[in-house]
Write a protein that holds these residues in place. Structure first.
Motif, mmCIF file in Angstrom:
data_model
loop_
_atom_site.group_PDB
_atom_site.id
_atom_site.type_symbol
_atom_site.label_atom_id
_atom_site.label_comp_id
_atom_site.label_asym_id
_atom_site.label_seq_id
_atom_site.Cartn_x
_atom_site.Cartn_y
_atom_site.Cartn_z
ATOM 1 N N PHE A 1 -6.949 -5.197 3.209
ATOM 2 C CA PHE A 1 -7.862 -4.701 4.433
ATOM 3 C C PHE A 1 -8.977 -5.657 4.565
ATOM 4 C CE2 PHE A 1 -11.524 -2.346 5.892
ATOM 5 C CZ PHE A 1 -11.021 -1.936 7.321
ATOM 6 N N TYR B 1 -1.459 -4.381 -0.154
ATOM 7 C CA TYR B 1 -2.324 -3.408 0.899
ATOM 8 C C TYR B 1 -3.549 -4.443 0.956
ATOM 9 C CZ TYR B 1 0.921 0.258 0.029
ATOM 10 O OH TYR B 1 2.106 0.820 -0.086
ATOM 11 N N ASN C 1 -4.265 -2.384 6.075
ATOM 12 C CA ASN C 1 -4.385 -1.142 5.486
ATOM 13 C C ASN C 1 -5.549 -0.827 5.086
ATOM 14 O OD1 ASN C 1 -1.455 -2.791 4.705
ATOM 15 N ND2 ASN C 1 -1.079 -0.432 5.306
ATOM 16 N N THR D 1 4.291 5.548 -1.209
ATOM 17 C CA THR D 1 4.160 4.995 0.201
ATOM 18 C C THR D 1 3.635 6.504 0.751
ATOM 19 O OG1 THR D 1 6.385 3.755 0.425
ATOM 20 C CG2 THR D 1 5.631 4.939 2.397
ATOM 21 N N GLU E 1 -4.499 9.523 11.803
ATOM 22 C CA GLU E 1 -3.381 10.012 11.095
ATOM 23 C C GLU E 1 -3.567 11.440 10.449
ATOM 24 O OE1 GLU E 1 -1.645 8.495 6.848
ATOM 25 O OE2 GLU E 1 -2.572 6.931 8.095
ATOM 26 N N VAL F 1 -7.790 0.888 2.520
ATOM 27 C CA VAL F 1 -7.676 1.107 1.110
ATOM 28 C C VAL F 1 -8.832 1.536 0.549
ATOM 29 C CG1 VAL F 1 -7.086 0.183 -1.054
ATOM 30 C CG2 VAL F 1 -5.860 -0.928 1.027
ATOM 31 N N GLY G 1 0.722 4.751 2.125
ATOM 32 C CA GLY G 1 1.366 4.220 3.439
ATOM 33 C C GLY G 1 2.259 2.780 2.948
ATOM 34 N N ARG G 2 2.845 2.520 4.294
ATOM 35 C CA ARG G 2 3.818 1.345 4.114
ATOM 36 C C ARG G 2 2.676 0.043 3.652
ATOM 37 N NH1 ARG G 2 8.060 1.453 2.611
ATOM 38 N NH2 ARG G 2 8.754 -0.664 3.289
ATOM 39 N N PRO G 3 3.242 -0.991 3.118
ATOM 40 C CA PRO G 3 2.381 -2.199 2.679
ATOM 41 C C PRO G 3 2.341 -2.963 3.694
ATOM 42 C CG PRO G 3 4.751 -2.260 1.582
ATOM 43 C CD PRO G 3 4.477 -0.812 2.300
ATOM 44 N N LEU G 4 1.227 -3.754 3.896
ATOM 45 C CA LEU G 4 1.226 -4.877 4.847
ATOM 46 C C LEU G 4 2.032 -5.981 4.793
ATOM 47 C CD1 LEU G 4 -0.574 -5.536 7.309
ATOM 48 C CD2 LEU G 4 -2.321 -6.706 6.046
#
Length: 152
Positions: free
Chosen positions: A75, A73, A34, A54, A125, A36, A58-61
């Motif tokens: 990255f 999250y 994600n 969310t 997105e 971040v 967004g949705r968590p990893l």
């Protein structure tokens, strides 16, 4: 015979050396997880619901498999000719699903050198996929009172 041995030895040496050469190897940055940013994390406030989080992040990893009260999250950017940069934000929720704790790892304020070609890959997105479809006015229709031609 000695000349043949020298030629074979030279050929083998050149083959081995050329296989170990580093010239012309293409590498690329590999982003994973994600994305971040500090801007995203600064929008988070204790007391937010999981749905609000969310919407922002967004949705968590990663979600804890037996307890959905912790979201991670993560990255990771593996730079082609450099080091690896990793960012992590861990969010903890109370039993009612309200945000109670935010933990950060890594430098979130630093700008990431992510490159992308707008013509390649999935849509970014925020882009409406329905914009890619033709509208009714651009679709061709047969004139009124005629039958459409069926193709087989």
């Amino acid at each position: 015979m000695q000349k043949l041995t020298q030629i074979i030895t030279l050929s083998v040496a050149l083959t081995v050396i050329s296989g170990c050469s580093y010239v012309g190897v293409y590498k690329r940055d590999i982003p994973q997880g994600n994305l971040v940013t500090q801007e995203m994390v600064s929008q988070l406030q204790p007391g937010m619901t999981q749905e609000q989080v969310t919407y922002v992040m967004g949705r968590p990893l990663l979600e804890a498999p037996f307890d959905a009260s912790q979201w991670d999250y993560v990255f990771r950017l593996d730079k082609a000719y450099g080091d690896v940069e990793q960012r992590r934000v861990t969010l903890t929720f109370d039993p009612q699903g309200r945000l109670v704790n935010i933990e950060q790892e890594g430098d979130l304020s630093k700008e990431l050198p992510l490159e992308g070609e707008s013509s390649m890959g999935p849509a970014t997105e925020g882009v409406d996929p329905m914009d890619a479809l033709p509208t009714e006015s651009t679709q061709t229709r047969p004139p009124e009172g005629t039958q459409p031609v069926q193709q087989f």
